[in-house]
Design a protein around this motif. Structure first.
Motif, mmCIF file in Angstrom:
data_model
loop_
_atom_site.group_PDB
_atom_site.id
_atom_site.type_symbol
_atom_site.label_atom_id
_atom_site.label_comp_id
_atom_site.label_asym_id
_atom_site.label_seq_id
_atom_site.Cartn_x
_atom_site.Cartn_y
_atom_site.Cartn_z
ATOM 1 N N ASP A 45 -32.209 -92.971 2.575
ATOM 2 C CA ASP A 45 -33.520 -92.634 2.042
ATOM 3 C C ASP A 45 -33.764 -91.132 2.221
ATOM 4 O OD1 ASP A 45 -36.591 -92.163 2.368
ATOM 5 O OD2 ASP A 45 -36.413 -94.148 1.418
ATOM 6 N N THR A 48 -36.985 -90.597 4.837
ATOM 7 C CA THR A 48 -36.924 -91.089 6.214
ATOM 8 C C THR A 48 -35.536 -90.978 6.833
ATOM 9 O OG1 THR A 48 -36.439 -93.357 5.498
ATOM 10 C CG2 THR A 48 -38.759 -92.717 5.690
ATOM 11 N N ASP A 50 -33.329 -93.060 6.674
ATOM 12 C CA ASP A 50 -32.862 -94.393 7.062
ATOM 13 C C ASP A 50 -31.772 -94.854 6.100
ATOM 14 O OD1 ASP A 50 -34.667 -94.499 9.144
ATOM 15 O OD2 ASP A 50 -36.230 -95.467 7.930
#
Length: 282
Positions: A45, A48, A50
């Protein structure tokens, strides 16, 4: 432990004996490679950072299209090849001298001298070279009277240090192969009028070729995956290992995709040297 057809349960006991290490190999080694390859198809992502488990080939596409990654990969491959060739050039005469010229205590002393660097820690040897290659190190001090200057920190320093670190892995298989070379082969070559160079080319070289390739497997693969040496003496030089390490915390799937590059290169190299019987000398 011998296994015969008439022995009841022999195959069962052998299977039970080999099952734990084979299972560990499959889970720990092949399993980790499978997870590495799988994670290379994930994405991150952008906000983020992530990891998202969505299948995509963007990471490999970026590696193939981005000129920075191509340059780093080619530089890493080139350094691995140069280190391997340099170690081969240094190891051949050293191994030949140890196997055929040195005798008694001198041979044992040379063998100990080759093995002694393996007893020291990797970081100790790398930082020792950093001190020697520094501006006020012993290399510049030795070259100063000649009006010369050492390589300092950079690509040349990386090649020198890696060649030093992996040289024993090239000398040892060559020494073992030369010790197995029958003496009457050399005597027959001399009796037929062959000179030193012809004997080396026609008698010694074919005998040590598998061992030379076996040693190159170590020097090539270890140089291809190294990243600490370039951090210590490489200056601004970047290799695949450094790029992978820097991407682990930023973009794990991209780091996994980059990690697949040296794995593929090593597998291709192993497949190439396998035909020469090099793996039998490991």
């Amino acid at each position: 432990m011998s296994v015969t057809k008439g022995e009841p349960g022999a195959r069962t006991r052998l299977a039970a004996l080999l099952a734990p290490p084979l299972l560990w190999l499959i889970l720990a080694y092949l399993g980790s490679l499978a997870v590495l390859l799988l994670s290379a198809f994930w994405t991150t992502d952008p906000f983020t950072s992530d990891v998202e488990h969505s299948f995509t080939a963007d990471n490999f596409r970026e590696i193939l299209t981005d000129p920075v990654y191509r340059t780093v990969a080619l530089r890493t491959l080139g350094i691995a090849v140069v280190v391997t060739l340099l170690d081969a050039l240094l190891a051949l005469p050293m191994a030949f001298f140890m196997a055929w010229v040195a005798t008694g205590r001198l041979r044992r002393a040379l063998l100990v001298a080759v093995l002694t660097p393996l007893w020291a820690g990797y970081l100790v040897k790398a930082y020792a070279w950093r001190v020697m290659l520094g501006e006020h190190g012993i290399v510049n001090a030795a070259l100063a009277p000649l009006g010369l200057h050492g390589p300092g920190y950079g690509t040349t320093a990386v090649v020198i240090v890696l060649a030093y670190l992996w040289l024993p892995y090239m000398i040892l298989p060559l020494h073992a192969a030369l010790e197995r070379l029958p003496a009457h082969h050399l005597e027959a070559s001399a009796d037929l009028g062959a000179g030193t160079l012809r004997t080396l080319r026609s008698v010694v070289a074919p005998a040590v070729r598998p061992a030379l390739l076996a040693g190159s497997v170590f020097t090539f693969s270890l140089s291809l995956g190294d990243y600490l040496t370039v951090q210590i003496v490489g200056g601004r030089t970047q290799l695949l290992g450094n790029v992978i390490a820097s991407q682990v915390t930023l973009d794990l799937p991209l780091a996994a995709a980059l990690s697949a590059v040296p794995v593929v290169l090593v597998v291709c190299y192993l497949a190439a040297v396998r035909r020469a019987g090099a793996l039998d000398s490991l």
